[in-house]
Design an enzyme around this catalytic site. Structure first.
Site, mmCIF file in Angstrom:
data_model
loop_
_atom_site.group_PDB
_atom_site.id
_atom_site.type_symbol
_atom_site.label_atom_id
_atom_site.label_comp_id
_atom_site.label_asym_id
_atom_site.label_seq_id
_atom_site.Cartn_x
_atom_site.Cartn_y
_atom_site.Cartn_z
ATOM 1 N N SER A 186 37.262 14.087 36.708
ATOM 2 C CA SER A 186 36.953 14.187 35.287
ATOM 3 C C SER A 186 38.129 13.642 34.465
ATOM 4 O O SER A 186 38.549 12.507 34.685
ATOM 5 C CB SER A 186 36.610 15.641 34.929
ATOM 6 O OG SER A 186 36.043 15.719 33.647
ATOM 7 N N ASP A 210 25.434 14.909 38.645
ATOM 8 C CA ASP A 210 26.297 14.941 37.457
ATOM 9 C C ASP A 210 25.576 14.304 36.277
ATOM 10 O O ASP A 210 25.249 13.119 36.303
ATOM 11 C CB ASP A 210 27.593 14.195 37.768
ATOM 12 C CG ASP A 210 28.680 14.405 36.717
ATOM 13 O OD1 ASP A 210 28.359 14.815 35.583
ATOM 14 O OD2 ASP A 210 29.855 14.154 37.052
ATOM 15 N N HIS A 236 28.515 18.229 37.332
ATOM 16 C CA HIS A 236 29.869 17.707 37.161
ATOM 17 C C HIS A 236 30.917 18.610 37.806
ATOM 18 O O HIS A 236 31.897 18.125 38.371
ATOM 19 C CB HIS A 236 30.152 17.555 35.657
ATOM 20 C CG HIS A 236 31.463 16.903 35.346
ATOM 21 N ND1 HIS A 236 31.770 15.618 35.736
ATOM 22 C CD2 HIS A 236 32.561 17.371 34.679
ATOM 23 C CE1 HIS A 236 32.986 15.306 35.318
ATOM 24 N NE2 HIS A 236 33.481 16.353 34.684
#
Length: 374
Positions: free
Chosen positions: A164, A325, A355
């Site tokens: 991320s 995701d 995610h």
């Protein structure tokens, strides 16, 4: 008389005088000129390490945390660390990042709130920076961490990895300082923030700024319960929905109420719980600053575009996306892998957790780490 409620602090930032835990600190006393035009006259980086740096400094690994993470990637909760390590299953003796062989370094990001200089930190006059803290980008954050590598005696990282926002910083390291990254692992991330990612961030930013207790960013003298925890909590609720997948939420919660006769649905209670946890360990201004740095993320900015920027990467590279995701869809990992020299096809992490799978699917992440290190 009922006991007083446990009110959240004005800020969940770590402050000098709080338990240090396993943090170490580096004070950088030279100015950092920022990409957006501001200057930090100096800054502090909080970080944690595991293992021992070998004689030629060839076994160092840099782990980059995500938006609300910090330097405590491994180890139990305790004084100074309200949560257990967020990648605890990955770091330690005999694990994928084997600390019997590797020297693992995890810094708290510039602009964060867990010991590294950010809006809650004192300015040169000793007052919290608050609304006066300058805008920082992912590029600035990577350059700030280069000072830590220098101080530790690490000329070249054996591996830089993150998921991320951490993947953004890992990628920026490999583009900005290619000679200092031998291997690169980017998980659930992208070369540039998309319109949809910026759109999901927008109501979160508005929620914090619309909270009257935010006070334009200068709320650090507020009493418990009088800081911008409502706005930050709403932001966390919005974000957390994007971190998980719709099938998982349906399977876990469906239309079930939290309890018989309770007006709340179970999914609402779940989001309330995560909001309450965050406001007690994070800072609203840091949330704003770091979210905007993610919105600004674009490795191609002022470099001739994404393709030209990625052509600078010399590291052995592996990119991975998560099949469920919805915030950083797996096609972005495929596009990134295709544009990176020396990277094969993107790996796929198969998981129902969306995610957040990069934090949950430790065995799959471990396999990717071992593939790069071997």
């Amino acid at each position: 008389m009922s006991p007083a409620p446990d009110l959240p602090p004005a800020s969940g930032a770590w402050r000098a005088g709080d338990p240090v835990g396993h943090r170490q600190f580096l004070a950088v006393d030279r100015p950092l000129r920022l990409e957006a035009g501001g200057v930090l006259p100096g800054y502090q980086l909080a970080y944690e390490t595991w293992g021992t740096l070998n004689s030629d400094a060839s076994n160092a690994v840099l782990v980059e945390h995500a938006l609300t993470g910090d330097s405590h990637a491994a180890g139990p909760a305790g004084p100074g660390h309200p949560s257990p390590g967020w990648w605890d299953g990955l770091i330690g003796p005999g694990r994928a990042l084997d600390t019997d062989e590797l020297f693992v370094v995890v810094p708290n990001v510039l602009g964060g709130c867990q010991g590294t200089t950010g809006p809650a930190s004192p300015d040169p006059d000793g007052k919290p920076w608050g609304s006066r803290f300058p805008r920082v980008t992912v590029r600035d954050q990577a350059l700030a961490e280069a000072a830590l590598a220098d101080a530790l005696g690490v000329e070249r990282w054996a591996l830089v990895l993150g998921g991320s926002m951490g993947g953004m910083r890992a990628l920026e390291w490999a583009v900005t300082l290619p000679g200092r990254v031998e291997a690169l692992l980017v998980v659930a991330s992208t070369a540039a923030a998309s319109a949809e990612q910026i759109a999901w961030a927008s109501p979160q930013l508005h929620a914090i700024r619309a909270d009257p207790a935010w006070r334009g960013g200068d709320y650090y003298d507020a009493a418990p319960g009088e800081g911008p925890h409502r706005g930050l909590g709403i932001a966390r609720r919005i974000a957390h929905v994007t971190y998980r997948s719709e099938p998982e939420l349906t399977d876990r919660f469906g239309r079930r109420r939290q309890a018989p006769g309770d007006a709340r649905y179970a999914i609402e209670s779940y989001l309330d719980h995560h909001a309450d946890k965050l406001v007690r360990r994070f800072d609203a201004n840091s949330y704003l600053l770091l979210t905007e740095s993610m919105n600004d993320h674009d490795v191609g900015r002022d470099r001739g575009g994404v393709g030209e920027a990625l052509s600078r990467v010399t590291a052995r590279t592996l990119v991975a996306g998560v099949d469920s995701d919805r915030l950083y869809p797996s096609y972005q990992a495929r596009d990134l892998a295709a544009a990176l020299p020396g990277s094969g096809e993107a790996a796929v992490i198969s998981s129902p957790y969306g995610h957040d799978s990069f934090l949950i699917e430790t065995p799959q992440i471990a396999g990717l780490v071992k593939a790069l290190l071997d």
